[in-house]
Design a protein around this motif. Structure first.
Motif, short mmCIF file in Angstrom:
data_model
loop_
_atom_site.label_atom_id
_atom_site.label_comp_id
_atom_site.label_asym_id
_atom_site.label_seq_id
_atom_site.Cartn_x
_atom_site.Cartn_y
_atom_site.Cartn_z
N THR A 4 45.67 -39.90 -4.33
CA THR A 4 46.89 -39.58 -3.44
C THR A 4 47.90 -39.45 -4.52
O THR A 4 47.94 -39.83 -5.49
CB THR A 4 46.98 -40.69 -2.34
N ILE A 81 44.21 -42.49 0.66
CA ILE A 81 45.30 -41.93 1.51
C ILE A 81 45.53 -42.97 2.76
O ILE A 81 46.85 -43.22 2.96
CB ILE A 81 44.55 -40.69 2.30
N ARG A 85 49.16 -45.03 3.11
CA ARG A 85 50.08 -44.67 4.17
C ARG A 85 50.29 -45.82 4.98
O ARG A 85 51.38 -46.42 5.60
CB ARG A 85 49.45 -43.42 5.02
N THR A 91 57.06 -42.79 8.59
CA THR A 91 58.09 -42.01 7.99
C THR A 91 59.29 -42.53 8.33
O THR A 91 60.30 -42.70 7.69
CB THR A 91 57.77 -40.61 8.39
N THR A 100 56.29 -53.25 5.32
CA THR A 100 55.86 -52.12 4.72
C THR A 100 56.81 -51.81 3.79
O THR A 100 58.12 -52.18 3.77
CB THR A 100 55.27 -50.98 5.68
N HIS A 115 57.14 -41.11 -0.95
CA HIS A 115 56.18 -39.95 -0.22
C HIS A 115 54.98 -40.25 -0.47
O HIS A 115 54.31 -40.80 -1.63
CB HIS A 115 56.40 -38.75 -1.10
N GLY A 116 53.95 -40.08 0.55
CA GLY A 116 52.54 -40.16 -0.01
C GLY A 116 51.63 -39.08 0.87
O GLY A 116 52.16 -38.53 1.87
N ASP A 118 48.95 -36.87 2.60
CA ASP A 118 48.35 -36.93 4.18
C ASP A 118 46.93 -36.72 4.34
O ASP A 118 46.52 -37.06 5.52
CB ASP A 118 49.33 -36.36 5.19
#
Length: 140
Positions: A4, A81, A85, A91, A100, A115-116, A118
């Protein structure tokens, strides 16, 4: 193994949270395969986020992502992934689970620290945007 792309966004760098976020990522079992600090131009940010070019937030997003240095990182792990997330949270930091990365450090849906990717295919594509394959370390 799955890859990722993470990007520690300009707000993460500005707040001096890069080390703390990296610590959490590594403690969650991710292997760092490539990392650098860059400042994207507006054009580079538009290229990276081209998938969102028809969205109303596109211009604000690309302005923000080109507003200062960020840290793209190729991460690798089984289930990278989904696990990443889960680690970073929703988000919108108001909707992110407690503990988190986004719930702890993000200020808004736009300035949300990280950012990660998807999907596995986007993880590969996004990693290639910043790192040619020969810059990605195979083993640590």
């Amino acid at each position: 193994m799955e890859r990722t792309l993470a990007i520690l966004k300009p707000d993460c760098v500005r707040k001096r949270k890069v080390g703390e976020v990296l610590r959490r990522i590594q403690e969650a079992g991710f292997r760092l395969r490539a990392m650098k600090m860059v400042t994207m131009s507006k054009t580079e940010a538009e290229g990276f986020y081209a998938v969102h070019e028809d969205k109303p937030f596109f211009d604000d997003l690309t302005d923000f992502m080109s507003s200062g240095p960020c840290v793209p990182i190729v991460l690798e792990k089984e289930n990278a992934i989904a696990d990443f997330r889960a680690l970073i949270g929703a988000t919108d930091p108001e909707e992110a689970e407690n503990g988190t990365i986004r719930s702890d450090f993000a200020d808004s849906i736009q300035e949300n620290i990280v950012h990660g990717s998807d999907s596995p295919s986007n993880g590969e594509k996004e990693a290639a945007y910043f790192f040619p394959e020969h810059e990605i370390v195979a083993n640590q």
